[in-house]
Design a protein around this motif. Structure first.
Motif, short mmCIF file in Angstrom:
data_model
loop_
_atom_site.label_atom_id
_atom_site.label_comp_id
_atom_site.label_asym_id
_atom_site.label_seq_id
_atom_site.Cartn_x
_atom_site.Cartn_y
_atom_site.Cartn_z
N GLU A 477 -31.20 9.10 -31.20
CA GLU A 477 -31.22 10.55 -31.11
C GLU A 477 -31.83 10.94 -29.76
OE1 GLU A 477 -32.81 13.86 -34.13
OE2 GLU A 477 -34.42 12.86 -33.02
N ILE A 508 -32.66 5.56 -34.37
CA ILE A 508 -32.49 6.10 -35.72
C ILE A 508 -31.97 5.02 -36.66
CG2 ILE A 508 -32.06 8.46 -34.93
CD1 ILE A 508 -29.09 7.95 -35.23
N ASN A 514 -27.28 11.73 -41.63
CA ASN A 514 -27.98 12.65 -40.74
C ASN A 514 -28.14 14.01 -41.40
OD1 ASN A 514 -28.33 11.14 -38.17
ND2 ASN A 514 -26.12 10.91 -38.36
#
Length: 514
Positions: A477, A508, A514
């Motif tokens: 990210e 991540i 997500n």
């Protein structure tokens, strides 16, 4: 006692005033050239013309040409001056299409040129004039076929592995870490172009002091004032390039690359190595080159051969690095776009045995839209330049463009025109959805130009950019730091960032949604 008056001081003052007045009349002698021809003209200032904002480093060329474009609203073209020379800035998409495509034979030559003493830069595919350009261009077209690009992705798997290992060494777990994005993308694209085009393992990701990286920085030197001025004059004021011996390929880097290039050719020939890359093609052209009517005396040897290698190296590395950096910045600003893109990439990777392949990358529609939007907002070249090789009449208006007249097509002006892109200052990949593309004039999106002299390596450039973005966004990210902002470098002719770009990168868990 003076020669003309009773005082040497008075004589000196009169002489100085005479020189100033003479200089003023000389540099303004062409002003009102466009006004006399019935063309809307933006008032120039003595000595600088309409280029003063760049000469004083108040505005980047991209923003300056956009401003001139905006001032000509409702006109098909605008008359401007760079220093004392009249230029025609085109605004109308249909006239642009005729200049770049339909009547290309009249506008086949570029305005931009290196010093006449620079035999390397002026012989490369990017700068060389007709009839030589017409002979050289087809020789390199097959380098960027679908089969060649598929092979490129296969050949640079070591670089992709090196990149992932490099990212792991940064230890980006937890809350992440501040990372110099441009430094990271420079290393990646340099390693890709080195291996893909030259068969060289440059190891920029492993060795921050790699020689190729040092000379690549010297080539563009965005933070070097002299180098910035040099590239600008080569691009839009070539009359000054010869006067001051300004060159597109910086002397020291060109010398290093010449030596390296000759060593590669010798090694390939001695060991009979075949990599199916640019070097193989150049060797084939050199060894099988014969003088013909089509060649007009051009031979693929010496600096003529080196010129082609250098332009592919320069264009292939810097432009992709810039595109990846700007994309990551915009994704850090727009987390909803970033999440949507990551979901698309990781779903495709999962279906592709967790590998990045040419077919997979080229089928990612949203990634394609993201890169296209980056290239709209941060086009590398702020104007497309041409010059008329003979007198040309614009049918709609009757204007005669005289032979030798410089033509500029401002990409930033078109790309930020609200007539073509709603909310042009907002980063929105939906500008390149199928519906929006089909409803927009295609001649207002020109990151690679259009027509016969468009960027020959555009497919490879886009592919490299997609690979770099996919490698990072699939696993990490990217977010803004508190003081993160991006400005265009007002010194640089080519669109580049002012200073460095630092973003927070956090690894991540891709197994979690997500």
């Amino acid at each position: 006692m003076g020669l003309l008056t009773l005082s040497w001081l008075t004589d000196g003052t009169m002489l100085l005033l005479t020189i100033i007045i003479a200089a003023y009349f000389y540099v303004t002698r062409n002003f009102q050239y466009w006004k006399k021809r019935g063309v809307f003209e933006i008032p120039p200032v003595p000595f600088f013309g309409n280029f003063a904002k760049y000469c004083t480093f108040q505005m980047s060329p991209a923003h300056l040409f956009k401003k001139l474009y905006d001032q000509g609203e409702n006109f098909p073209y605008v008359g401007i001056y760079i220093f004392d020379k009249p230029y025609l800035l085109l605004r109308d998409p249909e006239i642009i299409k005729r200049v770049l495509v339909q009547d290309f034979h009249i506008f086949s030559d570029k305005l931009s040129h290196s010093s006449k003493n620079d035999n390397i830069s002026n012989k490369c595919l990017f700068y060389i004039d007709n009839p030589y350009w017409k002979y050289i261009r087809p020789k390199f077209s097959n380098l960027f076929s679908g089969a060649k690009l598929k092979s490129l992705v296969e050949n640079v798997q070591d670089v992709l592995t090196d990149f992932n290992n490099h990212m792991d060494l940064l230890k980006l777990e937890g809350s992440g870490k501040k990372v110099d994005i441009r430094d990271l993308t420079d290393k990646f694209t340099l390693d890709v172009i080195g291996l893909a085009a030259f068969g060289l393992k440059l190891n920029s990701l492993r060795d921050p002091d790699a020689q190729f990286r040092k000379f690549a920085r010297m080539m563009f030197g965005y933070d070097n004032l002299r180098r910035a001025i040099e590239l600008t004059c080569v691009s839009v004021a070539p009359q000054l390039a010869t006067l001051f011996d300004f060159r597109f390929f910086e002397k020291h880097s060109a010398g290093f690359l010449r030596k390296t290039f000759e060593e590669i050719l010798d090694e390939r020939k001695a060991k009979k190595i075949k990599n199916n890359d640019l070097i193989d093609l150049l060797i084939q052209l050199r060894d099988n080159d014969e003088i013909s009517d089509d060649s007009h005396g051009f031979k693929f040897e010496g600096d003529n051969l080196l010129a082609q290698a250098l332009i592919f190296f320069a264009a292939g590395s810097d432009t992709s690095s810039s595109a990846i950096s700007f994309t990551l910045y915009e994704l850090a600003k727009n987390l909803d776009i970033q999440i949507k893109l990551r979901n698309e990439i990781n779903a495709a990777i999962e279906k592709n045995n967790k590998n990045l392949s040419y077919k997979m990358i080229t089928n990612l529609q949203y990634l394609d839209m993201v890169i296209a939007e980056t290239l709209r907002m941060y086009t590398t070249i702020p104007v497309i330049d041409r010059k008329a090789t003979k007198d040309y009449k614009i049918e709609e208006t009757g204007l005669i463009i005289e032979k030798g007249t410089p033509i500029l097509i401002p990409t930033f002006g078109l790309h930020y025109d609200p007539k073509y892109y709603s909310n042009p200052n907002v980063y929105d990949p939906e500008n390149f959805s199928d519906f929006n593309k089909s409803s927009r004039n295609p001649n207002v999106y020109l990151p690679f130009g259009i027509g016969p002299r468009n960027c020959i390596g555009m497919r490879q450039g886009v592919l490299q950019s997609k690979l770099g973005v996919a490698l990072i966004i699939s696993r990490f990210e990217v977010t803004l730091l508190q003081d993160t902002s991006v400005e265009l470098n007002p010194k640089s002719y080519f669109t580049s960032m002012k200073g460095r770009l630092f973003l927070n990168i956090r690894k991540i868990d891709t197994n979690k949604s997500n």
